[in-house]
Every structure is written in C-alpha cells, then in structure tokens.
Write a protein that holds these residues in place. Structure first.
Motif, PDB file in Angstrom:
ATOM      1  N   ARG A  48       0.838  -1.213   0.000  1.00  0.00           N
ATOM      2  CA  ARG A  48       0.000   0.000   0.000  1.00  0.00           C
ATOM      3  C   ARG A  48       0.869   1.259   0.000  1.00  0.00           C
ATOM      4  NH1 ARG A  48      -2.627  -3.095   4.071  1.00  0.00           N
ATOM      5  NH2 ARG A  48      -4.395  -4.177   3.186  1.00  0.00           N
ATOM      6  N   ILE A  49       1.957   1.224   0.761  1.00  0.00           N
ATOM      7  CA  ILE A  49       2.876   2.373   0.803  1.00  0.00           C
ATOM      8  C   ILE A  49       3.518   2.575  -0.567  1.00  0.00           C
ATOM      9  CG2 ILE A  49       5.071   3.193   1.768  1.00  0.00           C
ATOM     10  CD1 ILE A  49       4.163   1.853   4.440  1.00  0.00           C
ATOM     11  N   ALA A  50       3.938   1.468  -1.211  1.00  0.00           N
ATOM     12  CA  ALA A  50       4.552   1.570  -2.541  1.00  0.00           C
ATOM     13  C   ALA A  50       3.574   2.166  -3.547  1.00  0.00           C
ATOM     14  CB  ALA A  50       5.030   0.197  -3.001  1.00  0.00           C
ATOM     15  N   VAL A  51       2.326   1.742  -3.489  1.00  0.00           N
ATOM     16  CA  VAL A  51       1.299   2.287  -4.395  1.00  0.00           C
ATOM     17  C   VAL A  51       1.095   3.774  -4.121  1.00  0.00           C
ATOM     18  CG1 VAL A  51      -1.163   2.214  -4.969  1.00  0.00           C
ATOM     19  CG2 VAL A  51       0.135   0.089  -4.784  1.00  0.00           C
ATOM     20  N   ALA A  52       1.026   4.152  -2.848  1.00  0.00           N
ATOM     21  CA  ALA A  52       0.829   5.566  -2.494  1.00  0.00           C
ATOM     22  C   ALA A  52       1.998   6.422  -2.978  1.00  0.00           C
ATOM     23  CB  ALA A  52       0.652   5.703  -0.988  1.00  0.00           C
ATOM     24  N   VAL A  53       3.228   5.938  -2.771  1.00  0.00           N
ATOM     25  CA  VAL A  53       4.411   6.694  -3.204  1.00  0.00           C
ATOM     26  C   VAL A  53       4.411   6.851  -4.722  1.00  0.00           C
ATOM     27  CG1 VAL A  53       6.940   6.580  -3.396  1.00  0.00           C
ATOM     28  CG2 VAL A  53       5.834   6.140  -1.204  1.00  0.00           C
TER      29      VAL A  53
ATOM     30  N   MET B 189       2.462 -17.031  -1.658  1.00  0.00           N
ATOM     31  CA  MET B 189       3.662 -16.348  -1.170  1.00  0.00           C
ATOM     32  C   MET B 189       4.875 -16.670  -2.054  1.00  0.00           C
ATOM     33  SD  MET B 189       2.604 -14.510   1.247  1.00  0.00           S
ATOM     34  CE  MET B 189       4.176 -13.930   1.810  1.00  0.00           C
ATOM     35  N   VAL B 190       4.992 -17.921  -2.464  1.00  0.00           N
ATOM     36  CA  VAL B 190       6.104 -18.308  -3.342  1.00  0.00           C
ATOM     37  C   VAL B 190       5.955 -17.609  -4.693  1.00  0.00           C
ATOM     38  CG1 VAL B 190       7.139 -20.252  -4.576  1.00  0.00           C
ATOM     39  CG2 VAL B 190       6.555 -20.483  -2.147  1.00  0.00           C
ATOM     40  N   ARG B 191       4.727 -17.520  -5.201  1.00  0.00           N
ATOM     41  CA  ARG B 191       4.474 -16.808  -6.455  1.00  0.00           C
ATOM     42  C   ARG B 191       4.865 -15.338  -6.321  1.00  0.00           C
ATOM     43  NH1 ARG B 191       0.715 -13.369  -7.938  1.00  0.00           N
ATOM     44  NH2 ARG B 191      -0.460 -13.803  -6.055  1.00  0.00           N
ATOM     45  N   TYR B 192       4.491 -14.735  -5.195  1.00  0.00           N
ATOM     46  CA  TYR B 192       4.834 -13.332  -4.941  1.00  0.00           C
ATOM     47  C   TYR B 192       6.356 -13.144  -4.911  1.00  0.00           C
ATOM     48  CZ  TYR B 192       5.547  -9.053  -2.290  1.00  0.00           C
ATOM     49  OH  TYR B 192       5.994  -7.830  -1.873  1.00  0.00           O
ATOM     50  N   LYS B 193       7.043 -14.053  -4.237  1.00  0.00           N
ATOM     51  CA  LYS B 193       8.508 -13.965  -4.153  1.00  0.00           C
ATOM     52  C   LYS B 193       9.138 -14.079  -5.539  1.00  0.00           C
ATOM     53  CE  LYS B 193      12.474 -16.121  -1.938  1.00  0.00           C
ATOM     54  NZ  LYS B 193      12.936 -17.158  -1.017  1.00  0.00           N
ATOM     55  N   THR B 194       8.636 -15.001  -6.363  1.00  0.00           N
ATOM     56  CA  THR B 194       9.143 -15.184  -7.726  1.00  0.00           C
ATOM     57  C   THR B 194       8.911 -13.915  -8.552  1.00  0.00           C
ATOM     58  OG1 THR B 194       8.694 -17.549  -7.588  1.00  0.00           O
ATOM     59  CG2 THR B 194       8.999 -16.632  -9.790  1.00  0.00           C
ATOM     60  N   LEU B 195       7.715 -13.345  -8.450  1.00  0.00           N
ATOM     61  CA  LEU B 195       7.417 -12.109  -9.190  1.00  0.00           C
ATOM     62  C   LEU B 195       8.341 -10.975  -8.762  1.00  0.00           C
ATOM     63  CD1 LEU B 195       3.500 -12.100  -9.252  1.00  0.00           C
ATOM     64  CD2 LEU B 195       5.039 -12.311 -11.213  1.00  0.00           C
TER      65      LEU B 195
ATOM     66  N   SER C 115       2.811  -3.517  -7.876  1.00  0.00           N
ATOM     67  CA  SER C 115       2.647  -3.715  -6.436  1.00  0.00           C
ATOM     68  C   SER C 115       1.271  -4.286  -6.115  1.00  0.00           C
ATOM     69  CB  SER C 115       2.872  -2.394  -5.702  1.00  0.00           C
ATOM     70  OG  SER C 115       2.901  -2.602  -4.320  1.00  0.00           O
ATOM     71  N   LEU C 116       0.249  -3.771  -6.783  1.00  0.00           N
ATOM     72  CA  LEU C 116      -1.102  -4.300  -6.576  1.00  0.00           C
ATOM     73  C   LEU C 116      -1.239  -5.716  -7.134  1.00  0.00           C
ATOM     74  CD1 LEU C 116      -3.244  -1.157  -7.497  1.00  0.00           C
ATOM     75  CD2 LEU C 116      -2.927  -2.147  -5.222  1.00  0.00           C
ATOM     76  N   TYR C 117      -0.729  -5.929  -8.339  1.00  0.00           N
ATOM     77  CA  TYR C 117      -0.865  -7.222  -9.004  1.00  0.00           C
ATOM     78  C   TYR C 117      -0.125  -8.330  -8.246  1.00  0.00           C
ATOM     79  CZ  TYR C 117      -0.107 -10.899 -12.447  1.00  0.00           C
ATOM     80  OH  TYR C 117      -0.033 -12.108 -13.084  1.00  0.00           O
ATOM     81  N   SER C 118       1.101  -8.058  -7.821  1.00  0.00           N
ATOM     82  CA  SER C 118       1.920  -9.106  -7.213  1.00  0.00           C
ATOM     83  C   SER C 118       1.381  -9.560  -5.860  1.00  0.00           C
ATOM     84  CB  SER C 118       3.365  -8.628  -7.051  1.00  0.00           C
ATOM     85  OG  SER C 118       3.430  -7.528  -6.159  1.00  0.00           O
ATOM     86  N   ARG C 119       0.682  -8.693  -5.159  1.00  0.00           N
ATOM     87  CA  ARG C 119       0.173  -9.044  -3.831  1.00  0.00           C
ATOM     88  C   ARG C 119      -1.277  -9.532  -3.862  1.00  0.00           C
ATOM     89  NH1 ARG C 119       3.863  -5.083  -3.170  1.00  0.00           N
ATOM     90  NH2 ARG C 119       5.214  -5.192  -1.350  1.00  0.00           N
ATOM     91  N   ARG C 120      -1.847  -9.663  -5.037  1.00  0.00           N
ATOM     92  CA  ARG C 120      -3.248 -10.073  -5.118  1.00  0.00           C
ATOM     93  C   ARG C 120      -3.416 -11.452  -4.469  1.00  0.00           C
ATOM     94  NH1 ARG C 120      -1.086 -12.024  -9.503  1.00  0.00           N
ATOM     95  NH2 ARG C 120      -1.977 -13.800 -10.609  1.00  0.00           N
ATOM     96  N   GLY C 121      -4.466 -11.581  -3.721  1.00  0.00           N
ATOM     97  CA  GLY C 121      -4.779 -12.862  -3.100  1.00  0.00           C
ATOM     98  C   GLY C 121      -4.055 -13.140  -1.797  1.00  0.00           C
TER      99      GLY C 121
END
Length: 197
Positions: free
Chosen positions: A53-58, A118-124, A94-100
């Motif tokens: 959320r902070i990354a999206v706001a920045v 979480m593993v998918r997020y880490k890979t992305l 940032s929004l896409y990678s954290r979905r779900g």
C-alpha cells in the motif's frame, strides 16, 4: 498379598492418570503454539500488504509530481512520459503481485494455498528486480543526458542533486529490499513449519 496387589494397582492407576494429564497438557501446548505461530505469520503478511500500500501511495504521488518537476527542469516530453509510466507500472505491479495475499487465510484458511501465493509473490518480486535494475540504469543515464542538454551551470547542480538522490535512493532501496525479503522468507518458512505439523 492382596494388600500389595491393591497398592500396585493404585500406583498404576495414579501413573495412568498422570500420563493422561501430561498428554492433555502437551496437546493444549501444541494448540497454543500453533495459534501463536499462525498469528505471527498473519502479522508478517499484514506487513507485506502494508508495504504494498505504501509503494502504491508513493508511486501515485510521484507520478504527477514527476511531471511538474521535470517540466520545470525543462526535460523532454518523452522522458517525462516514460518516467510517469514507470511510476504507474510500479503501482500496478505492487497491486498485481500481492493479489490474493490475505493475512486472515493463515489463521482461518488453507495454508498450502497461502504458501503457493507467497512463493508466487517472491518469484514475481525477483523477476521484477531483474528487470527494473537495468531499466533504472538506462533511465538515470537518460536523465544525465537530459540535464546535460540544459547547459553547463544547471548540469553541475542538477547532476549533483541527481547523484545524491541516487545514493540515498539506492541505500533506502537496499535496506527496504533486505528487510522485505527477510520478512517474506520468514513468512514462507513459518507456513512451511505449520504445514508439516
């Protein structure tokens, strides 16, 4: 003889009772330990979502701000557009990678599915980093060229400001990346530990 037999039976029953009590306490301890671990993991996932959320706001703040600053410096329209699109892509990623990724899933949901996300997020994130570092190197070179076109006096001042910004941004980025990576790895490991039990 009956008295000895009765004493042995009483001792045996007492030992069985103590053994059952011990088993019950160990079982309760495991349940408390698992609940505590799920809570800690859920808090880690909340931190990961808050970072997003902070990354999206920045990125949302810097996208329009970037236009005004770069226009004021007299930089080319193409550079301004590429920079603005970059900030918007950062917000979108940032929004896409954290979905779900939902912290409540750790407490109430399927740990295997949460682990997969979480593993998918880490890979992305790793793929993003491999792509964004070369882009930022090219972008910074382009910025230096744009500033150089503005004239010698402005170039020195702007280049100094850009280099200081690069140094501060790089240090902050490395600290953020290491902290975020540790948090993510810890969350994945905790989910692994919970699924093994």
């Amino acid at each position: 003889m009956n008295e000895i037999y009765d004493n042995n039976m009483m001792e045996l029953e007492e030992m069985r009772g103590q053994l059952n009590l011990l088993k019950q306490k160990l079982s309760e301890q495991e349940i408390v330990s698992e609940k505590l671990m799920r809570k800690v993991t859920s808090e880690r996932l909340s931190k990961i979502n808050n970072e997003g959320r902070i990354a999206v706001a920045v990125a949302a703040i810097f996208a329009p701000l970037n236009v005004f600053i770069f226009q004021d410096l007299g930089l080319s329209t193409a550079f301004i557009i590429v920079s603005t699109v970059y900030f918007l892509v950062c917000a979108g990623f940032s929004l896409y990678s954290r979905r779900g990724i939902n912290p409540d899933d750790v407490i109430y949901g399927n740990l295997v599915e949460t682990h997969r996300k979480m593993v998918r997020y880490k890979t992305l994130c790793n793929r993003w980093l491999m792509g964004v570092i070369p882009f930022l190197a090219l972008w910074f070179g382009w910025l230096m060229y744009e500033l150089y076109k503005q004239g010698q006096e402005m170039y020195r001042e702007s280049m100094l400001g850009a280099c200081i910004g690069l140094a501060i941004g790089s240090i902050c980025g490395i600290i953020y990346y290491n902290k975020s990576k540790k948090n993510l790895n810890d969350a994945i490991q905790e989910i692994n530990d919970l699924t093994k039990e």
